[in-house]
Design a protein around this motif. Structure first.
Motif, PDB file in Angstrom:
ATOM      1  N   GLN A   1      43.211 -11.210  33.129  1.00  9.20           N
ATOM      2  CA  GLN A   1      41.769 -11.175  32.847  1.00  9.20           C
ATOM      3  C   GLN A   1      41.017 -10.570  34.034  1.00  9.20           C
ATOM      4  O   GLN A   1      40.112  -9.745  33.856  1.00  9.20           O
ATOM      5  N   GLU A   2      41.392 -10.943  35.234  1.00  4.89           N
ATOM      6  CA  GLU A   2      40.770 -10.371  36.428  1.00  4.89           C
ATOM      7  C   GLU A   2      41.050  -8.874  36.519  1.00  4.89           C
ATOM      8  O   GLU A   2      40.174  -8.100  36.896  1.00  4.89           O
ATOM      9  N   ALA A   3      42.272  -8.462  36.156  1.00  4.78           N
ATOM     10  CA  ALA A   3      42.606  -7.034  36.175  1.00  4.78           C
ATOM     11  C   ALA A   3      41.724  -6.266  35.197  1.00  4.78           C
ATOM     12  O   ALA A   3      41.281  -5.152  35.511  1.00  4.78           O
ATOM     13  N   CYS A   4      41.456  -6.845  34.038  1.00  7.31           N
ATOM     14  CA  CYS A   4      40.567  -6.188  33.062  1.00  7.31           C
ATOM     15  C   CYS A   4      39.184  -5.963  33.662  1.00  7.31           C
ATOM     16  O   CYS A   4      38.582  -4.898  33.492  1.00  7.31           O
ATOM     17  N   VAL A   5      38.672  -6.965  34.362  1.00  8.72           N
ATOM     18  CA  VAL A   5      37.360  -6.839  35.003  1.00  8.72           C
ATOM     19  C   VAL A   5      37.406  -5.757  36.080  1.00  8.72           C
ATOM     20  O   VAL A   5      36.512  -4.906  36.161  1.00  8.72           O
ATOM     21  N   VAL A   6      38.453  -5.772  36.886  1.00  9.67           N
ATOM     22  CA  VAL A   6      38.573  -4.791  37.972  1.00  9.67           C
ATOM     23  C   VAL A   6      38.641  -3.373  37.420  1.00  9.67           C
ATOM     24  O   VAL A   6      37.971  -2.467  37.929  1.00  9.67           O
ATOM     25  N   ILE A   7      39.416  -3.176  36.367  1.00  7.12           N
ATOM     26  CA  ILE A   7      39.538  -1.834  35.782  1.00  7.12           C
ATOM     27  C   ILE A   7      38.196  -1.373  35.217  1.00  7.12           C
ATOM     28  O   ILE A   7      37.778  -0.230  35.437  1.00  7.12           O
ATOM     29  N   ALA A   8      37.513  -2.253  34.495  1.00  7.31           N
ATOM     30  CA  ALA A   8      36.190  -1.899  33.957  1.00  7.31           C
ATOM     31  C   ALA A   8      35.216  -1.595  35.092  1.00  7.31           C
ATOM     32  O   ALA A   8      34.428  -0.649  35.022  1.00  7.31           O
ATOM     33  N   PHE A   9      35.278  -2.392  36.142  1.00  8.05           N
ATOM     34  CA  PHE A   9      34.389  -2.206  37.280  1.00  8.05           C
ATOM     35  C   PHE A   9      34.677  -0.872  37.971  1.00  8.05           C
ATOM     36  O   PHE A   9      33.758  -0.134  38.322  1.00  8.05           O
ATOM     37  N   THR A  10      35.951  -0.568  38.148  1.00  9.86           N
ATOM     38  CA  THR A  10      36.342   0.684  38.792  1.00  9.86           C
ATOM     39  C   THR A  10      35.816   1.885  38.014  1.00  9.86           C
ATOM     40  O   THR A  10      35.337   2.862  38.590  1.00  9.86           O
ATOM     41  N   ASP A  11      35.890   1.782  36.684  1.00 11.72           N
ATOM     42  CA  ASP A  11      35.369   2.854  35.839  1.00 11.72           C
ATOM     43  C   ASP A  11      33.885   3.061  36.103  1.00 11.72           C
ATOM     44  O   ASP A  11      33.424   4.189  36.281  1.00 11.72           O
ATOM     45  N   ARG A  12      33.117   1.975  36.132  1.00  7.09           N
ATOM     46  CA  ARG A  12      31.672   2.088  36.358  1.00  7.09           C
ATOM     47  C   ARG A  12      31.363   2.537  37.783  1.00  7.09           C
ATOM     48  O   ARG A  12      30.352   3.196  38.026  1.00  7.09           O
ATOM     49  N   ALA A  13      32.210   2.160  38.734  1.00  2.08           N
ATOM     50  CA  ALA A  13      31.966   2.511  40.134  1.00  2.08           C
ATOM     51  C   ALA A  13      32.048   4.012  40.384  1.00  2.08           C
ATOM     52  O   ALA A  13      31.560   4.494  41.405  1.00  2.08           O
ATOM     53  N   GLN A  14      32.625   4.748  39.438  1.00  2.89           N
ATOM     54  CA  GLN A  14      32.706   6.200  39.598  1.00  2.89           C
ATOM     55  C   GLN A  14      31.326   6.845  39.657  1.00  2.89           C
ATOM     56  O   GLN A  14      31.162   7.894  40.282  1.00  2.89           O
ATOM     57  N   TYR A  15      30.355   6.230  38.981  1.00  3.92           N
ATOM     58  CA  TYR A  15      29.020   6.846  38.957  1.00  3.92           C
ATOM     59  C   TYR A  15      27.904   5.888  39.350  1.00  3.92           C
ATOM     60  O   TYR A  15      26.730   6.227  39.248  1.00  3.92           O
TER      61      TYR A  15
ATOM     62  N   CYS B   1      49.732 -10.013  47.779  1.00  3.79           N
ATOM     63  CA  CYS B   1      49.988  -9.032  46.714  1.00  3.79           C
ATOM     64  C   CYS B   1      50.215  -9.725  45.377  1.00  3.79           C
ATOM     65  O   CYS B   1      49.703  -9.276  44.343  1.00  3.79           O
ATOM     66  N   LEU B   2      50.956 -10.818  45.378  1.00  3.83           N
ATOM     67  CA  LEU B   2      51.229 -11.531  44.124  1.00  3.83           C
ATOM     68  C   LEU B   2      49.960 -12.083  43.489  1.00  3.83           C
ATOM     69  O   LEU B   2      49.886 -12.226  42.265  1.00  3.83           O
ATOM     70  N   GLU B   3      48.963 -12.391  44.292  1.00  2.00           N
ATOM     71  CA  GLU B   3      47.708 -12.904  43.721  1.00  2.00           C
ATOM     72  C   GLU B   3      46.891 -11.805  43.069  1.00  2.00           C
ATOM     73  O   GLU B   3      46.033 -12.083  42.243  1.00  2.00           O
ATOM     74  N   VAL B   4      47.156 -10.560  43.401  1.00  2.00           N
ATOM     75  CA  VAL B   4      46.461  -9.427  42.787  1.00  2.00           C
ATOM     76  C   VAL B   4      47.210  -8.949  41.538  1.00  2.00           C
ATOM     77  O   VAL B   4      46.592  -8.546  40.549  1.00  2.00           O
ATOM     78  N   VAL B   5      48.532  -9.012  41.574  1.00  3.04           N
ATOM     79  CA  VAL B   5      49.360  -8.535  40.465  1.00  3.04           C
ATOM     80  C   VAL B   5      49.092  -9.404  39.229  1.00  3.04           C
ATOM     81  O   VAL B   5      49.089 -10.626  39.323  1.00  3.04           O
ATOM     82  N   PRO B   6      48.880  -8.787  38.065  1.00  3.83           N
ATOM     83  CA  PRO B   6      48.558  -9.557  36.843  1.00  3.83           C
ATOM     84  C   PRO B   6      49.787 -10.250  36.244  1.00  3.83           C
ATOM     85  O   PRO B   6      50.322  -9.842  35.220  1.00  3.83           O
TER      86      PRO B   6
END
Length: 166
Positions: free
Chosen positions: A75-89, A63-68
């Motif tokens: 930086q990884e969280a930013c990528v994940v959030i952007a990716f999640t947004d695109r994954a919606q469609y 869990c600590l390795e995922v927490v920003p």
């Protein structure tokens, strides 16, 4: 992410206009690669820190390795959030996200089973519920860090430890 062009990305990476097209057909492919890289980096860090440990110690470290908690994980969280947004469609991105999250969830279940066998967990709360709670918390940590920065690493760790303590 929606406003960024391939030209912008090439310039940021130090390439001439069109310099990324031999490697990526579009920015979704770049985002897909960035997400895979972030996931792989997190997975490698977790494996290195967890080593041969199991149970609650391993679960906490995963869990600590995922927490920003630092710049790299943010930086990884930013990528994940952007990716999640695109994954919606985007079906392909959604499948990649489900696969990655599925791997984390399976590891969490494995560590919870180990913790129960070792007597580290005495609650009757089902592991499926614990995994859902942890996954939700990790996603919220990433989202808050990106959209509403300012929560300290110490506070994030305190919250995670409080959740794991239950």
């Amino acid at each position: 992410m929606a406003a960024v062009t391939m030209r912008d990305l090439a310039a940021e990476a130090g390439y001439a206009d069109g310099g990324l097209t031999p490697y990526f057909r579009n920015k979704d492919e770049i985002l897909q690669a960035a997400f895979q890289c972030a996931f792989d980096n997190t997975k490698a860090r977790a494996a290195a820190f967890i080593g041969d440990r199991g149970g609650l110690s391993a679960l906490r470290q995963l869990c600590l390795e995922v927490v920003p908690l630092d710049g790299k994980r943010l930086q990884e969280a930013c990528v994940v959030i952007a990716f999640t947004d695109r994954a919606q469609y985007d079906v392909r991105m959604a499948a990649t996200y489900r696969t990655a999250v599925g791997q984390w969830r399976e590891r969490m279940r494995m560590y919870l089973r180990q913790a129960r066998v070792a007597g580290e967990i005495t609650t009757g709360r089902p592991d499926a519920l614990v995994v859902d709670m942890l996954q939700t918390t990790l996603v919220v940590f990433q989202t808050v860090a990106v959209a509403y920065p300012g929560m300290s690493a110490a506070r994030q760790t305190e919250i995670l430890d409080g959740l794991l303590g239950t």
